[in-house]
Design a protein around this motif. Structure first.
Motif, mmCIF file in Angstrom:
data_model
loop_
_atom_site.group_PDB
_atom_site.id
_atom_site.type_symbol
_atom_site.label_atom_id
_atom_site.label_comp_id
_atom_site.label_asym_id
_atom_site.label_seq_id
_atom_site.Cartn_x
_atom_site.Cartn_y
_atom_site.Cartn_z
ATOM 1 N N LEU A 236 0.935 -1.089 0.139
ATOM 2 C CA LEU A 236 -0.151 0.160 -0.076
ATOM 3 C C LEU A 236 1.065 1.324 -0.182
ATOM 4 O O LEU A 236 0.340 2.225 -0.619
ATOM 5 C CB LEU A 236 -0.778 -0.145 1.198
ATOM 6 C CG LEU A 236 -2.234 0.807 1.231
ATOM 7 C CD1 LEU A 236 -3.127 0.682 0.320
ATOM 8 C CD2 LEU A 236 -2.969 0.831 2.546
ATOM 9 N N ASP A 237 2.090 1.158 0.671
ATOM 10 C CA ASP A 237 2.832 2.399 0.955
ATOM 11 C C ASP A 237 3.799 2.557 -0.391
ATOM 12 O O ASP A 237 3.941 3.851 -0.801
ATOM 13 C CB ASP A 237 3.777 2.146 1.978
ATOM 14 C CG ASP A 237 3.294 2.118 3.387
ATOM 15 O OD1 ASP A 237 2.088 2.651 3.294
ATOM 16 O OD2 ASP A 237 3.740 1.941 4.410
ATOM 17 N N SER B 177 -2.963 4.435 -2.719
ATOM 18 C CA SER B 177 -2.570 4.545 -1.618
ATOM 19 C C SER B 177 -3.664 4.751 -0.467
ATOM 20 O O SER B 177 -4.746 4.999 -0.812
ATOM 21 C CB SER B 177 -1.617 5.704 -1.559
ATOM 22 O OG SER B 177 -2.230 6.945 -1.822
ATOM 23 N N GLU B 178 -3.166 4.879 0.796
ATOM 24 C CA GLU B 178 -4.296 5.048 1.764
ATOM 25 C C GLU B 178 -5.138 6.472 1.531
ATOM 26 O O GLU B 178 -6.410 6.498 1.872
ATOM 27 C CB GLU B 178 -3.573 4.897 3.383
ATOM 28 C CG GLU B 178 -4.888 4.843 4.251
ATOM 29 C CD GLU B 178 -4.407 4.494 5.559
ATOM 30 O OE1 GLU B 178 -3.151 4.347 5.936
ATOM 31 O OE2 GLU B 178 -5.245 4.618 6.420
#
Lengths: 300, 464
Positions: free
Chosen positions: B131-132, B138-139
């Motif tokens: 995810l990073d 991305s978040e």
């Protein structure tokens, strides 16, 4: 001599070969899993993790009340057994007595009363759910027609166990058949003898029928106690253990521990406690049986 | 024969041992690859075809949508072959046994409680590094509350869909009763008192008297003002500004008056105001959408997933914002996608994972009203919203405000997104509340009685 021993050895070999599927099945599907679960019962084994040995902690947690559901489920299950076993025995025995007489349509009724037992419990549970519906169900509809008070059946914590006991009486056909076979076996001379002695119906029942059927009563009691301890489908399909955990049967609790909470180690311990309790109860019934079970031809 | 048994046992063990060898932990290597190579290249690196398994539960229609998405993915990435496994019933049991046998699907839908537990046990792939490092997702491109954190640096999964509660209603019944419909705007939503009053006006006995009428007969109700889900006993915590677990995560607040009040308010709908069906009356009601359609119930306090059925019912329905006790708030309940730690192809699995989160690829699930996207721009860009939130019959005029705005502005995750041992704790509280719904005990008393048992099961919280 030589050839005979070869033959015997070959027979021996074939014997093992033919017994192999059963023996293999026993080892692979019964003994193996039992040994594994005995080991797991001493481990902390989350279904997704690897087992780590914790000694008797799982058992200790059950008995010292750390597990909040253990005693509740024991209570529920014993309540069911204590209520259902005598009622099932009496119902099946009375049915057998009636169907042992030369009444009209005897064969037909024997089939009718036996029929429910061949139905899968899950299917009959689904039908009973409808019958127990408080508003639209057949049972309450009938009660309303007769101007009798209705019940919430499986939907109230006080009536759920009696209701499931009531439902279990529907499937006493198997027990009834065993009783019927036993009644059939009672020699006619005994009845003739008691008739000559002037015994009435009750005496016949009490002094001849019941003692001579006692081995089958004994057998059926044990089977029905074991069956009662293992009730699973009804809570699984009908009540989910509710309301307020009032039908949290032991095996349902065991299943939930294993597959909902994923605590395989704990679930194995729960299963072994059931196994031991079942053994003890069976042993107790066996012990007392010497006082009330009568075998023709002496000791069995 | 014994040899044979021994052989079986041994071969079984060695198989398991081999599998355990490729445990997680070595994820960083895969991540580096994923961050440098993106999109298709991830799969095309190695010449051979990578096989993945994907599993979900769901209705036959959902199955079709998932299968279509999988087919589209397989067509787009010829070097990855995803096999779809549809498990309609006993999903948890089946996935559990698959996990235990180390044969879990690579990517699957999972309930949040199990997801957190398995993430803690390192049975789920930590997708935080993915995810990073990912350039596409991305978040901060997701809506709030979408990422399920097990620990500070460990993500159990991302919600496959968001789910939010609203007040679904049959418009015609409001017209007939002359009651104004519930507002969709979260900032103008009904107070709890207004909601109860409307429900009273919409509850009718067999003589047509409503629940405000002194002659009203609660024993013979023909039409209920409202129904709600008893399993979501925590649905009013947000609007009542309380939580099951204290803010710092150190204790359970079962004896908090606002917690008891939030549950009592629901129970009072049944036992005090007689505007909601009790446990037994509910048994004879049809499913919520049909209950609205057949005018047995006027309002359904429910999750947005009922929209599929409401859409199919062809009635005149709409949705209002959840009524408020203190502040506007709605309960969020979406379940996450997870990745198995045993996956042999984390890069490709992530590729697929991302694909499934992109609403374009499973559009049918969103446009039907069943699912809500978790990608933020689908709530912001008109051209994207037009693809799902405005599609009828699964969406109604009030949807954008009552559900979408509520979700992004006022959504609150249920306690089981962070609470450890939540399955056991829920299994204690749920049954204890049965007496509350039956009106035999107050919520405060019930919670107080069960509190010691629940506290014994409290093991803290997950999260960052």
């Amino acid at each position: 001599m030589q050839s005979l021993s070869v033959l015997r050895r070959r027979e021996n070999w074939f014997g093992w070969l033919f017994a192999a599927p059963a023996i293999l099945g026993f080892f692979v599907f019964i003994l193996g899993p039992m040994a594994a679960s005995l080991y797991y019962s001493f481990t902390d084994y989350q279904i997704a993790g690897d087992p780590t040995f914790v000694g008797g902690r799982n058992y200790a947690n059950l008995f010292n009340g750390v597990d909040p559901f253990f005693y509740k489920s024991i209570f529920v299950t014993l309540y069911y057994v204590i209520l259902s076993v005598p009622l099932q025995m009496i119902t099946a025995f009375i049915l057998a007595l009636i169907l042992n007489r030369k009444i009209k349509g005897r064969a037909f009724f024997r089939v009718v009363f036996y029929l429910p037992t061949i139905m899968p419990v899950i299917a009959s549970s689904m039908v009973w759910i409808w019958m127990f519906d408080p508003d639209l169900g057949l049972l309450n509809e009938a009660l309303r027609t007769l101007h009798l008070p209705t019940s919430n059946w499986i939907y109230s914590s006080s009536s759920v166990i009696p209701t499931l006991v009531f439902m279990s009486l529907w499937t006493v056909g198997g027990t009834m058949i065993i009783f019927l076979a036993a009644l059939n076996d009672i020699p006619k001379q005994y009845y003739e003898a008691i008739e000559i002695d002037g015994g009435g119906r009750l005496q016949r029942l009490w002094h001849i029928t019941i003692p001579l059927a006692s081995p089958s009563i004994f057998f059926n009691t044990i089977m029905s106690v074991i069956g009662g301890l293992q009730v699973f489908v009804q809570p699984y399909a009908m009540t989910a253990g509710g309301p307020n955990d009032a039908s949290l049967f032991y095996v349902f609790y065991l299943y939930r521990e294993a597959f909902t909470f994923g605590n395989m180690g704990n679930a194995s311990a729960i299963a072994w406690v059931l196994f031991i309790v079942t053994m003890i109860l069976t042993y107790v019934i066996f012990k007392t049986s010497q006082k009330w079970v009568y075998y023709e031809g002496g000791e069995a | 024969m014994m040899c044979l048994v021994a052989f079986l046992v041994l071969s079984g063990c060695s198989g398991a041992a081999k599998q355990t060898a490729n445990e997680p932990g070595s994820s960083s290597e895969a991540i580096n690859d994923a961050s440098t190579t993106n999109d298709q290249s991830a799969a095309t690196d190695s010449g051979e075809v990578v096989e993945l398994t994907y599993a979900t539960w769901g209705s036959p229609n959902e199955k079709k949508a998932h299968q279509a998405a999988v087919d589209a993915f397989n067509a787009k990435y010829p070097n990855i072959k995803v096999k779809y496994l549809h498990i309609p019933a006993d999903f948890g049991t089946k996935i559990s046994t698959m996990i235990a046998a180390k044969q879990a699907p690579d990517v699957f839908l999972l309930d949040k409680v199990t997801a957190l537990k398995w993430s803690e046990q390192k049975k789920l792939y930590n997708i935080k590094p993915f995810l990073d490092a990912d350039s596409e997702i991305s978040e901060d491109k997701l809506i709030p509350n979408a990422v399920l954190y097990m620990g500070p640096d460990q993500v159990a999964g991302i919600k496959a869909t968001e789910e939010a509660f609203g007040l679904f209603y049959n418009k015609d019944m409001f017209t007939e009763a002359g009651v104004p419909v519930p507002p969709a705007n979260p900032n103008e939503t009904w107070t709890w008192e207004q909601f109860v009053e409307a429900a009273q006006k919409l509850t009718l006995d067999n003589k047509g008297r409503n629940a405000l009428d002194p002659e009203f007969n609660p024993k013979n109700i023909k039409q209920y003002g409202v129904r709600f889900n008893r399993w979501a006993w925590f649905q009013l915590f947000g609007t009542n500004e309380t939580k099951l677990v204290s803010e710092d995560g150190t204790k359970l607040q079962l004896t908090d008056p606002a917690v008891a009040d939030s549950i009592q308010k629901l129970a009072d709908l049944i036992n005090v105001y007689h505007v909601a069906p009790d446990v037994t009356q509910e048994k004879s009601l049809p499913a919520p959408a049909v209950a609205l359609q057949s005018k047995k119930v006027a309002m359904d306090l429910d999750g947005q997933w009922v929209q599929v059925d409401l859409g199919a019912s062809k009635i005149n329905w709409d949705v209002g914002a959840m009524p408020k006790i203190k502040v506007p708030s709605t309960l969020l309940n979406g379940e996450p996608f997870v990745m198995s730690a045993d996956t042999k192809h984390p890069k490709e699995a992530w590729q697929f994972y991302k694909f499934m989160i992109d609403p374009n690829n499973v559009l049918e699930l969103y446009s039907s009203g069943l699912w809500m996207p978790i990608v933020r721009e689908w709530y912001e860009k008109p051209e994207l919203m037009a693809k799902w939130a405005e599609v009828t019959p699964g969406h109604s005029p009030g949807y954008k405000q009552a559900i979408m705005e509520m979700t992004t502005q006022y959504g609150v995750n249920a306690h089981d997104y962070t609470l450890k041992n939540a399955d056991k704790i829920n299994a204690l509280i749920g049954p204890a509340l049965d007496a509350v719904w039956e009106g035999k005990k107050s919520a405060a008393d019930s919670l107080k009685a069960v509190e010691p048992k629940v506290q014994a099961e409290f093991k803290g919280i997950y999260g960052r």
